[in-house]
Design an enzyme around this catalytic site. Sequence first.
Site, PDB file in Angstrom:
ATOM      1  N   CYS A  34     -29.737  -8.554  -1.250  1.00  7.50           N
ATOM      2  CA  CYS A  34     -29.466  -9.972  -1.024  1.00  7.50           C
ATOM      3  C   CYS A  34     -27.967 -10.156  -0.804  1.00  7.50           C
ATOM      4  O   CYS A  34     -27.170  -9.579  -1.540  1.00  7.50           O
ATOM      5  CB  CYS A  34     -29.929 -10.776  -2.239  1.00  7.50           C
ATOM      6  N   LEU A  35     -27.607 -10.943   0.187  1.00  5.96           N
ATOM      7  CA  LEU A  35     -26.183 -11.170   0.467  1.00  5.96           C
ATOM      8  C   LEU A  35     -25.491 -11.861  -0.706  1.00  5.96           C
ATOM      9  O   LEU A  35     -24.278 -11.775  -0.839  1.00  5.96           O
ATOM     10  CB  LEU A  35     -26.019 -12.001   1.745  1.00  5.96           C
TER      11      LEU A  35
ATOM     12  N   HIS B  94     -38.694 -13.578   0.824  1.00  3.92           N
ATOM     13  CA  HIS B  94     -37.423 -13.541   0.095  1.00  3.92           C
ATOM     14  C   HIS B  94     -36.621 -14.826   0.358  1.00  3.92           C
ATOM     15  O   HIS B  94     -36.092 -15.436  -0.574  1.00  3.92           O
ATOM     16  CB  HIS B  94     -36.647 -12.294   0.557  1.00  3.92           C
ATOM     17  N   GLU B  95     -36.550 -15.241   1.639  1.00  8.20           N
ATOM     18  CA  GLU B  95     -35.742 -16.427   1.975  1.00  8.20           C
ATOM     19  C   GLU B  95     -36.389 -17.709   1.435  1.00  8.20           C
ATOM     20  O   GLU B  95     -35.688 -18.600   0.956  1.00  8.20           O
ATOM     21  CB  GLU B  95     -35.523 -16.533   3.485  1.00  8.20           C
TER      22      GLU B  95
ATOM     23  N   GLN C  66     -27.674 -20.380  -0.128  1.00  6.87           N
ATOM     24  CA  GLN C  66     -26.684 -19.300  -0.207  1.00  6.87           C
ATOM     25  C   GLN C  66     -25.327 -19.700   0.368  1.00  6.87           C
ATOM     26  O   GLN C  66     -24.330 -19.019   0.145  1.00  6.87           O
ATOM     27  CB  GLN C  66     -27.192 -18.054   0.527  1.00  6.87           C
TER      28      GLN C  66
END
Length: 185
Positions: free
Chosen positions: A99-100, A141-142, A51
């Site tokens: 999510c960022l 998620h990560e 990310q």
Amino acid sequence: MAVLDIIRLGDPRLRIKSTPIRRFDTRLARLAADMVETMRDSQGVGLAAPQVGIGERLIVVEMRKEDFEDDPQAGKLYVVANPEIVRDRGDKIVGDEGCLSIPGYVGEVERTEQVTIKGFDINGKPIRVKAYDYLARIFLHEIDHLDGVLFIDHITDLTRLRRLVRDPESDEVTEEPVAAIPTRA
Ligand code: CO
């Protein structure tokens, strides 16, 4: 330490399978520290290296105490290199995720209730984390990010995805249905 730029949906770097960390050196320590600062600055609960445009298997996770008062798992910062799921147990539970890298969207994703993660800390020492409920969701998620997978990939039913719309005057956030799964920024 520095706040890094978070890349968004549509950037191909989010879709790459990341490579394992091999050197537990000062460069890695600095990347981890910057990722922690970036996560906190964005008020996120987790961040994966892809990310911030780095295709390496490193994640940071933190449920802040002030935001999750009732969860005994809150208040601990996790920095995990080469995380792997060694065990998942319990029921699949549905919960909201955002999510960022996909700001403005939340969606319901089914995840396993309990997971055990193994990996390495910033010094290369093996670690193991047992997580359940929301913390398990964050880890899953990560770790998905490290394989180029985003939460929207788990959503097949559009009624499970909503768009968050902030009124600039009142600062109030409302939810709207979406017409299509977003595929680009
Ligand atoms: Co994410």
